[in-house]
Design a protein around this motif. Sequence first.
Motif, mmCIF file in Angstrom:
data_model
loop_
_atom_site.group_PDB
_atom_site.id
_atom_site.type_symbol
_atom_site.label_atom_id
_atom_site.label_comp_id
_atom_site.label_asym_id
_atom_site.label_seq_id
_atom_site.Cartn_x
_atom_site.Cartn_y
_atom_site.Cartn_z
ATOM 1 N N GLN A 116 3.246 -1.065 8.576
ATOM 2 C CA GLN A 116 2.973 0.287 9.065
ATOM 3 C C GLN A 116 2.329 0.301 10.451
ATOM 4 O OE1 GLN A 116 5.151 1.637 6.936
ATOM 5 N NE2 GLN A 116 3.883 3.446 7.157
ATOM 6 N N VAL A 150 13.217 -2.488 8.118
ATOM 7 C CA VAL A 150 12.779 -2.029 9.441
ATOM 8 C C VAL A 150 12.875 -3.140 10.481
ATOM 9 C CG1 VAL A 150 11.263 -0.307 8.406
ATOM 10 C CG2 VAL A 150 10.319 -2.528 9.068
ATOM 11 N N TRP A 235 9.829 10.223 11.022
ATOM 12 C CA TRP A 235 10.902 9.374 11.537
ATOM 13 C C TRP A 235 10.770 9.165 13.047
ATOM 14 C CZ3 TRP A 235 12.493 6.696 7.841
ATOM 15 C CH2 TRP A 235 12.656 7.233 6.560
ATOM 16 N N GLU A 237 7.880 8.838 14.607
ATOM 17 C CA GLU A 237 6.855 7.789 14.701
ATOM 18 C C GLU A 237 7.432 6.433 14.316
ATOM 19 O OE1 GLU A 237 3.632 9.047 12.268
ATOM 20 O OE2 GLU A 237 3.201 10.835 13.471
ATOM 21 N N SER A 238 8.275 6.408 13.294
ATOM 22 C CA SER A 238 8.874 5.148 12.857
ATOM 23 C C SER A 238 9.793 4.580 13.934
ATOM 24 C CB SER A 238 9.659 5.358 11.559
ATOM 25 O OG SER A 238 8.802 5.741 10.505
ATOM 26 N N ARG A 241 7.548 3.033 16.472
ATOM 27 C CA ARG A 241 6.854 1.854 15.950
ATOM 28 C C ARG A 241 7.783 0.638 15.886
ATOM 29 N NH1 ARG A 241 5.575 3.774 11.152
ATOM 30 N NH2 ARG A 241 3.733 4.798 11.990
ATOM 31 N N GLY A 248 14.914 0.275 14.454
ATOM 32 C CA GLY A 248 14.233 1.284 15.263
ATOM 33 C C GLY A 248 15.172 1.942 16.254
#
Length: 265
Positions: A116, A150, A235, A237-238, A241, A248
């Motif tokens: 995270q 991810v 999503w 923010e993801s 990240r 990503g």
Amino acid sequence: MGRFTALLLRPFQTWERSAQIALGLAFALLALTLLAGILAPPDQRQPILIGFVGLIFVIQAIFMWANRTMVTPFTKAQRLYLAGDLEGALAILEPTAAAGRANVRTLTLLGNTYRQVGRLDESLRILTKAVELRPFDPFPLYGFGRTLLVSGQYAESVRFLRQAVEMGAAPAVQVDLAEALYRHGLVDEAAALLKSNRDAVYEPYRRLMVEYLLYRLGSGAVPKRDSIENGLPFWKESAIRFAQTPYGQALADDVRQMQSLVEEA
């Protein structure tokens, strides 16, 4: 025996004074009741036995009440994680792991927290250890599968998320598996899973992903405006990240598509 007694007495020393007194009185009454039961005539022992059992329940209640504020490091870290205080969670989990006191659930939470905050290599390392320790536990299997996803390792992600589902993971995990299948190009299986599990998710961001993927696969309507607006921040923010991974980058394209759907609405 002395060491065992010390372990029992250690939490007792931190109790409130009222709880200590209550427990002392309860044990004294328990001893008196036991003595009375031994000395009493047989025809008078039944009510004494009932009182003895009642005192045992009272002692259990005192223990539960006195320990109501005791929280394990895992629980503290989990609460911080759920509240979004990831650095606070790491401040508890990392020393625990470094000291060799981390069990599988603690390792899994640490690996999930690393994911995270975007520390994917560390997440994979810790979750690999957790899966090796408990290869049939859906908790680490899911965490590992999600980090693989991810990271852009879609085939391996499908493998471990599928295992998590087979080992009894929550129905919502099937949505993550469907996303991994979609990213991996297995769109028919992804669509089938999304359709059968669309009612198993409640978080706005998960619901949006289900609706969006079904729309992209030609199996659902355009997501509603409020659904996009409520779920899109997660999503976004993801995508930021995990911008350094294929996932990503693909997610950033999805975010732009979702935004365009709002603008067209």
